[in-house]
Design a protein around this motif. Structure first.
Motif, mmCIF file in Angstrom:
data_model
loop_
_atom_site.group_PDB
_atom_site.id
_atom_site.type_symbol
_atom_site.label_atom_id
_atom_site.label_comp_id
_atom_site.label_asym_id
_atom_site.label_seq_id
_atom_site.Cartn_x
_atom_site.Cartn_y
_atom_site.Cartn_z
ATOM 1 N N ASP A 42 0.852 -1.185 0.000
ATOM 2 C CA ASP A 42 0.000 0.000 0.000
ATOM 3 C C ASP A 42 0.899 1.251 0.000
ATOM 4 O O ASP A 42 1.605 1.514 0.977
ATOM 5 C CB ASP A 42 -0.884 -0.035 1.257
ATOM 6 N N LYS A 45 0.270 3.883 2.837
ATOM 7 C CA LYS A 45 0.813 3.468 4.138
ATOM 8 C C LYS A 45 2.337 3.600 4.149
ATOM 9 O O LYS A 45 2.928 4.037 5.142
ATOM 10 C CB LYS A 45 0.402 2.031 4.456
ATOM 11 N N LYS A 96 0.859 7.538 16.777
ATOM 12 C CA LYS A 96 -0.523 7.275 17.202
ATOM 13 C C LYS A 96 -1.101 8.434 18.022
ATOM 14 O O LYS A 96 -2.217 8.889 17.764
ATOM 15 C CB LYS A 96 -0.558 5.981 18.021
ATOM 16 N N ILE A 101 -2.313 8.530 13.851
ATOM 17 C CA ILE A 101 -2.246 7.385 12.944
ATOM 18 C C ILE A 101 -2.743 6.157 13.704
ATOM 19 O O ILE A 101 -2.159 5.761 14.709
ATOM 20 C CB ILE A 101 -0.798 7.149 12.441
ATOM 21 N N GLU A 102 -3.827 5.571 13.231
ATOM 22 C CA GLU A 102 -4.430 4.412 13.905
ATOM 23 C C GLU A 102 -4.044 3.091 13.253
ATOM 24 O O GLU A 102 -4.201 2.036 13.852
ATOM 25 C CB GLU A 102 -5.962 4.551 13.897
ATOM 26 N N ASP A 103 -3.572 3.147 12.019
ATOM 27 C CA ASP A 103 -3.305 1.930 11.255
ATOM 28 C C ASP A 103 -2.156 1.124 11.880
ATOM 29 O O ASP A 103 -1.031 1.603 11.981
ATOM 30 C CB ASP A 103 -2.954 2.313 9.807
ATOM 31 N N GLU A 104 -2.475 -0.111 12.288
ATOM 32 C CA GLU A 104 -1.487 -0.951 12.988
ATOM 33 C C GLU A 104 -0.309 -1.333 12.097
ATOM 34 O O GLU A 104 0.810 -1.509 12.586
ATOM 35 C CB GLU A 104 -2.148 -2.217 13.558
ATOM 36 N N GLU A 105 -0.535 -1.473 10.801
ATOM 37 C CA GLU A 105 0.573 -1.816 9.893
ATOM 38 C C GLU A 105 1.590 -0.683 9.831
ATOM 39 O O GLU A 105 2.796 -0.923 9.834
ATOM 40 C CB GLU A 105 0.040 -2.105 8.490
#
Length: 196
Positions: A42, A45, A96, A101-105
């Motif tokens: 992605d 990301k 975070k 930024i919430e995306d764990e990846e």
């Protein structure tokens, strides 16, 4: 994330980081974007993780250690002795809590960009490799840099192994501590690639 949001992130970082660190972050961002296109990750990301990977690297090691302890970010023994290593974990925490930024990846890619970890995702490998070879890095100070740059767009696992091998050799030669996660990661990719 829209372009204006990315612009806002860039602006915040530009105000916070020393100039050289900021330009490094932009270099990692553009390299990660390119590598994401090559390896089918992605790209958005990769761009965000590349930009924010060093967002905590404006403090001294001692300040990072205090911040980690104050915010419940786990600290290993080697990080107590070499607190500069904490910028990756603390960077993920700031990504975070400060940059939303919430995306764990993305957060995981920031967390592991310095030591690596066994069995990384494609995004984690991209940020790990991009940090090492982005265009602002000088090949005079890093052995095999141009070879790693070529390799990194052909085979991510081989690039990860080469970087880890060169890093461990440098740390050994200079008598510096080697994080056990780095050693474990090196062993993992040697096994994965069938190298004795």
């Amino acid at each position: 994330m829209m372009n204006e949001d990315l612009y806002q992130l860039e602006k915040k970082l530009g105000d916070l980081l020393p100039k050289k660190r900021y330009f490094h972050s932009l270099g990692v961002m553009s390299t990660a974007f390119s590598m994401a296109l090559v390896f089918g990750a992605d790209s958005e990301k990769a761009t965000i993780a590349g930009l924010l990977h060093d967002c905590a690297k404006y403090m001294t090691g001692e300040e990072m250690l205090k911040e980690c302890i104050a915010n419940g970010v786990p600290v290993k023994q080697v990080e107590m002795l070499k607190p500069d290593l904490l910028h990756a974990k603390l960077g993920a925490f700031y990504a975070k809590t400060v940059y939303n930024i919430e995306d764990e990846e993305i957060l995981s890619a920031i967390t592991w960009h310095t030591t690596g970890k066994p069995d990384m995702t494609v995004l984690e490998k991209i940020i790990f490799v991009s940090d090492y070879l982005e265009p602002n890095r000088s090949s005079s100070g890093i052995p095999n840099l141009n070879d790693v740059r070529k390799l990194s767009f052909r085979n991510l696992d081989e690039a990860v192994l080469q970087i880890l091998g060169d890093t461990i050799a440098y740390l050994t030669e200079t008598g510096k501590l080697i994080d056990e996660t780095t050693a474990d990661t090196y062993d993992f990719y040697k096994r994965k690639l069938g190298i004795k």
